[in-house]
Design a protein around this motif. Sequence first.
Motif, short mmCIF file in Angstrom:
data_model
loop_
_atom_site.label_atom_id
_atom_site.label_comp_id
_atom_site.label_asym_id
_atom_site.label_seq_id
_atom_site.Cartn_x
_atom_site.Cartn_y
_atom_site.Cartn_z
N SER A 184 -5.56 6.12 -13.83
CA SER A 184 -4.55 6.40 -14.85
C SER A 184 -4.49 7.88 -15.23
N ASP A 185 -5.61 8.62 -15.02
CA ASP A 185 -5.62 10.03 -15.40
C ASP A 185 -5.22 10.95 -14.24
N ARG A 186 -4.95 10.37 -13.10
CA ARG A 186 -4.61 11.17 -11.92
C ARG A 186 -3.12 11.50 -11.93
N ARG A 187 -2.75 12.74 -11.67
CA ARG A 187 -1.35 13.18 -11.72
C ARG A 187 -0.83 13.61 -10.34
N HIS A 188 -1.57 13.33 -9.29
CA HIS A 188 -1.19 13.77 -7.95
C HIS A 188 -1.30 12.60 -6.99
N CYS A 189 -0.33 12.45 -6.11
CA CYS A 189 -0.35 11.36 -5.15
C CYS A 189 0.34 11.80 -3.87
N GLN A 190 -0.30 11.61 -2.74
CA GLN A 190 0.30 11.92 -1.45
C GLN A 190 1.20 10.76 -1.03
N ILE A 191 2.33 11.06 -0.42
CA ILE A 191 3.24 10.04 0.07
C ILE A 191 3.43 10.25 1.56
N ASN A 192 3.18 9.21 2.34
CA ASN A 192 3.40 9.26 3.77
C ASN A 192 4.83 8.83 4.04
N GLN A 193 5.66 9.74 4.54
CA GLN A 193 7.07 9.45 4.72
C GLN A 193 7.33 8.34 5.74
N TYR A 194 6.37 8.05 6.60
CA TYR A 194 6.56 7.01 7.60
C TYR A 194 6.35 5.60 7.03
N TRP A 195 5.73 5.49 5.88
CA TRP A 195 5.45 4.20 5.25
C TRP A 195 6.13 4.05 3.89
N ILE A 196 7.07 4.89 3.58
CA ILE A 196 7.66 4.89 2.24
C ILE A 196 8.35 3.57 1.91
N ASP A 197 9.04 2.95 2.86
CA ASP A 197 9.75 1.69 2.59
C ASP A 197 8.80 0.54 2.25
N SER A 198 7.61 0.53 2.83
CA SER A 198 6.69 -0.57 2.57
C SER A 198 5.75 -0.31 1.39
N ASN A 199 5.73 0.92 0.87
CA ASN A 199 4.81 1.24 -0.23
C ASN A 199 5.48 1.57 -1.54
#
Length: 74
Positions: free
Chosen positions: A54-69
């Motif tokens: 809850s205190d984390r403000r950063h998240c990596q996003i993998n563009q190849y899996w965006i639809d499933s995540n």
Amino acid sequence: MAYINAQDVAAIRAELKQAFPKWKFSVRKESGGLAVGVTILRGTVDFSENFGHSDRRHCQINQYWIDSNWTDLE
């Protein structure tokens, strides 16, 4: 590999702004000029449930899996 210049970065920024008018992005040329870094600063999707902490403000996003995540994408 192609070198990315300031005009390319400006074009990417303009396309993102047009495609996502309610979102705010940081778009910058990475060192070496071979990549562009894009950071979502504000948008219409709450990504916080995917942060893991809850205190984390950063998240990596993998563009190849965006639809499933990710849901509720505009």
